[in-house]
Design a protein around this motif. Structure first.
Motif, PDB file in Angstrom:
ATOM      1  N   THR A  18       6.869  -8.120 -13.718  1.00  0.00           N
ATOM      2  CA  THR A  18       6.753  -7.029 -12.679  1.00  0.00           C
ATOM      3  C   THR A  18       7.979  -6.574 -12.040  1.00  0.00           C
ATOM      4  OG1 THR A  18       6.676  -9.018 -11.273  1.00  0.00           O
ATOM      5  CG2 THR A  18       4.710  -8.079 -12.262  1.00  0.00           C
ATOM      6  N   GLU A  19       8.848  -6.988 -12.839  1.00  0.00           N
ATOM      7  CA  GLU A  19      10.781  -7.103 -11.954  1.00  0.00           C
ATOM      8  C   GLU A  19      10.759  -5.481 -12.057  1.00  0.00           C
ATOM      9  OE1 GLU A  19      13.403  -9.380 -12.795  1.00  0.00           O
ATOM     10  OE2 GLU A  19      13.012 -11.762 -11.607  1.00  0.00           O
ATOM     11  N   ASN A  20      10.124  -5.388 -14.190  1.00  0.00           N
ATOM     12  CA  ASN A  20      10.806  -4.408 -14.193  1.00  0.00           C
ATOM     13  C   ASN A  20       9.848  -2.907 -14.631  1.00  0.00           C
ATOM     14  OD1 ASN A  20      12.876  -4.926 -15.354  1.00  0.00           O
ATOM     15  ND2 ASN A  20      11.822  -5.688 -17.440  1.00  0.00           N
ATOM     16  N   LEU A  21       8.792  -2.932 -13.733  1.00  0.00           N
ATOM     17  CA  LEU A  21       7.950  -2.113 -13.028  1.00  0.00           C
ATOM     18  C   LEU A  21       8.015  -1.410 -11.701  1.00  0.00           C
ATOM     19  CD1 LEU A  21       4.735  -4.216 -13.589  1.00  0.00           C
ATOM     20  CD2 LEU A  21       5.933  -2.877 -15.405  1.00  0.00           C
ATOM     21  N   HIS A  22       8.016   0.306 -11.592  1.00  0.00           N
ATOM     22  CA  HIS A  22       8.054   0.857 -10.818  1.00  0.00           C
ATOM     23  C   HIS A  22       6.339   1.303  -9.898  1.00  0.00           C
ATOM     24  CE1 HIS A  22       9.149   4.247  -8.653  1.00  0.00           C
ATOM     25  NE2 HIS A  22       7.656   4.750  -8.632  1.00  0.00           N
ATOM     26  N   LYS A  23       7.123   0.440  -8.242  1.00  0.00           N
ATOM     27  CA  LYS A  23       5.609   0.825  -8.095  1.00  0.00           C
ATOM     28  C   LYS A  23       5.464   1.885  -6.932  1.00  0.00           C
ATOM     29  CE  LYS A  23       6.587  -3.937  -6.845  1.00  0.00           C
ATOM     30  NZ  LYS A  23       6.570  -5.094  -5.184  1.00  0.00           N
ATOM     31  N   ILE A  24       3.915   1.913  -6.929  1.00  0.00           N
ATOM     32  CA  ILE A  24       3.768   3.750  -7.111  1.00  0.00           C
ATOM     33  C   ILE A  24       3.229   3.139  -5.609  1.00  0.00           C
ATOM     34  CG2 ILE A  24       2.294   5.707  -7.115  1.00  0.00           C
ATOM     35  CD1 ILE A  24       2.356   5.238  -9.473  1.00  0.00           C
ATOM     36  N   ILE A  69       0.217   2.885 -16.605  1.00  0.00           N
ATOM     37  CA  ILE A  69      -0.280   1.643 -15.208  1.00  0.00           C
ATOM     38  C   ILE A  69      -0.741   0.517 -15.824  1.00  0.00           C
ATOM     39  CG2 ILE A  69      -2.276   1.998 -13.592  1.00  0.00           C
ATOM     40  CD1 ILE A  69      -0.797   4.054 -12.987  1.00  0.00           C
ATOM     41  N   VAL A  70      -0.210  -0.106 -15.227  1.00  0.00           N
ATOM     42  CA  VAL A  70      -0.191  -1.031 -15.552  1.00  0.00           C
ATOM     43  C   VAL A  70      -1.607  -2.510 -14.637  1.00  0.00           C
ATOM     44  CG1 VAL A  70       1.672  -1.945 -17.499  1.00  0.00           C
ATOM     45  CG2 VAL A  70       2.185  -2.416 -15.273  1.00  0.00           C
ATOM     46  N   GLU A  71      -1.119  -2.060 -13.703  1.00  0.00           N
ATOM     47  CA  GLU A  71      -2.447  -2.586 -12.544  1.00  0.00           C
ATOM     48  C   GLU A  71      -2.735  -1.759 -11.391  1.00  0.00           C
ATOM     49  OE1 GLU A  71      -2.484  -6.770  -9.575  1.00  0.00           O
ATOM     50  OE2 GLU A  71      -0.807  -6.460 -10.670  1.00  0.00           O
ATOM     51  N   VAL A  72      -3.773  -1.669 -10.612  1.00  0.00           N
ATOM     52  CA  VAL A  72      -4.622  -1.144  -9.865  1.00  0.00           C
ATOM     53  C   VAL A  72      -3.974  -2.100  -8.422  1.00  0.00           C
ATOM     54  CG1 VAL A  72      -5.946   0.020  -8.643  1.00  0.00           C
ATOM     55  CG2 VAL A  72      -5.650   0.674 -11.154  1.00  0.00           C
ATOM     56  N   LEU A  73      -3.365  -2.017  -7.036  1.00  0.00           N
ATOM     57  CA  LEU A  73      -3.372  -3.067  -6.172  1.00  0.00           C
ATOM     58  C   LEU A  73      -4.466  -3.305  -5.288  1.00  0.00           C
ATOM     59  CD1 LEU A  73       0.753  -2.758  -6.209  1.00  0.00           C
ATOM     60  CD2 LEU A  73      -0.736  -4.615  -8.011  1.00  0.00           C
ATOM     61  N   VAL A  74      -4.506  -1.850  -5.623  1.00  0.00           N
ATOM     62  CA  VAL A  74      -6.404  -1.697  -3.867  1.00  0.00           C
ATOM     63  C   VAL A  74      -7.095  -0.947  -4.761  1.00  0.00           C
ATOM     64  CG1 VAL A  74      -4.191  -1.589  -2.834  1.00  0.00           C
ATOM     65  CG2 VAL A  74      -5.038   0.739  -3.544  1.00  0.00           C
ATOM     66  N   GLY A  91       3.871   2.409   3.058  1.00  0.00           N
ATOM     67  CA  GLY A  91       4.937   1.581   2.214  1.00  0.00           C
ATOM     68  C   GLY A  91       3.748   0.563   1.067  1.00  0.00           C
ATOM     69  N   GLN A  92       2.975   0.670   1.286  1.00  0.00           N
ATOM     70  CA  GLN A  92       1.413  -0.333   0.935  1.00  0.00           C
ATOM     71  C   GLN A  92       1.734   0.323  -1.551  1.00  0.00           C
ATOM     72  OE1 GLN A  92      -1.943  -1.418   2.452  1.00  0.00           O
ATOM     73  NE2 GLN A  92      -2.730  -2.531   0.269  1.00  0.00           N
ATOM     74  N   PRO A  93       1.779  -1.237  -1.475  1.00  0.00           N
ATOM     75  CA  PRO A  93       2.306  -0.336  -3.394  1.00  0.00           C
ATOM     76  C   PRO A  93       0.409   0.016  -4.084  1.00  0.00           C
ATOM     77  CG  PRO A  93       3.003  -2.881  -3.201  1.00  0.00           C
ATOM     78  CD  PRO A  93       2.991  -2.340  -1.823  1.00  0.00           C
ATOM     79  N   LEU A  94       0.251   1.170  -4.315  1.00  0.00           N
ATOM     80  CA  LEU A  94      -1.317   1.594  -4.645  1.00  0.00           C
ATOM     81  C   LEU A  94      -0.703   1.003  -6.432  1.00  0.00           C
ATOM     82  CD1 LEU A  94      -1.322   4.849  -3.093  1.00  0.00           C
ATOM     83  CD2 LEU A  94      -2.076   2.361  -2.390  1.00  0.00           C
ATOM     84  N   PHE A  95       0.213   1.031  -7.122  1.00  0.00           N
ATOM     85  CA  PHE A  95      -0.323   1.015  -8.512  1.00  0.00           C
ATOM     86  C   PHE A  95       0.711   0.501  -9.312  1.00  0.00           C
ATOM     87  CE2 PHE A  95      -2.625   4.511  -7.615  1.00  0.00           C
ATOM     88  CZ  PHE A  95      -3.914   4.455  -7.976  1.00  0.00           C
ATOM     89  N   LEU A  96       0.950  -0.487 -10.127  1.00  0.00           N
ATOM     90  CA  LEU A  96       2.135  -1.101 -10.630  1.00  0.00           C
ATOM     91  C   LEU A  96       2.412  -0.241 -11.834  1.00  0.00           C
ATOM     92  CD1 LEU A  96       2.687  -5.182 -10.750  1.00  0.00           C
ATOM     93  CD2 LEU A  96       3.747  -2.829  -8.910  1.00  0.00           C
ATOM     94  N   VAL A  97       3.660   0.607 -12.695  1.00  0.00           N
ATOM     95  CA  VAL A  97       3.973   1.287 -13.563  1.00  0.00           C
ATOM     96  C   VAL A  97       4.618   1.143 -14.722  1.00  0.00           C
ATOM     97  CG1 VAL A  97       4.394   3.708 -14.896  1.00  0.00           C
ATOM     98  CG2 VAL A  97       2.987   3.611 -12.637  1.00  0.00           C
TER      99      VAL A  97
END
Length: 167
Positions: free
Chosen positions: A86-92, A144-149, A158-164
């Motif tokens: 998760t350190e190398n992922l971008h948060k939308i 897209i690697v994870e949908v957080l909501v 500012g809440q993360p919605l997706f990890l890319v």
């Protein structure tokens, strides 16, 4: 103890969302809000206080219809994430407070799901705020690697919605 300002904020969020009923329970305190009538009037039905509690941590945003029969589209959003660093992922993140919608309408497929490829200008979801539907773009090229909501969930600024995973 819930402060009056916190209760007012919850009432505003309920008025602005599509949910019909809200129940908050924490350490002996119960707050139940329900919309009724054509005007969408929100009423505080019951408040029981036994001891002081912290501010609201999580808002339940599932309507009775969503709880009774989750659609296939909603289940697609709940896919298991891939094991990725998760350190190398971008948060939308959400640019505003509002209600998250994964698809343009209830009968449509979600904009994206786990494994979807996105460009910088790809619409990934909608956040509804004050009856305005705001399209949220990926702002990065990747997968897209994870949908957080979940669909219909209230989101904060500012809440993360997706990890890319960026390309």
């Amino acid at each position: 103890m819930l402060k009056i300002q916190e209760i007012r904020e919850i009432i505003k969020l309920i008025d602005q969302s599509s949910i019909d009923e809200f129940l908050y329970e924490n350490d002996g305190v119960k707050v139940k809000l329900r919309k009724r009538g054509q005007e969408g009037e929100t009423i505080v039905q019951k408040v029981v206080q036994e001891k002081e509690v912290q501010p609201v941590q999580k808002v339940i945003t599932e309507t009775p219809q969503q709880a009774a029969a989750p659609s296939e589209k909603q289940e697609a959003v709940k896919e298991e994430p891939k094991n990725v660093d998760t350190e190398n992922l971008h948060k939308i993140t959400s640019p505003m407070v509002g209600t998250f919608y994964a698809a343009p309408n209830p009968d449509a497929d979600p904009y994206v799901k786990v494994g979807s490829k996105v460009e910088e200008n790809t619409v990934v979801c909608i956040v509804e705020a004050m009856k305005l539907f705001n399209e949220i773009e990926a702002d990065v090229k990747g997968e897209i690697v994870e949908v957080l909501v979940e669909n219909g969930q209230l989101v904060e600024y500012g809440q993360p919605l997706f990890l890319v995973k960026p390309e």
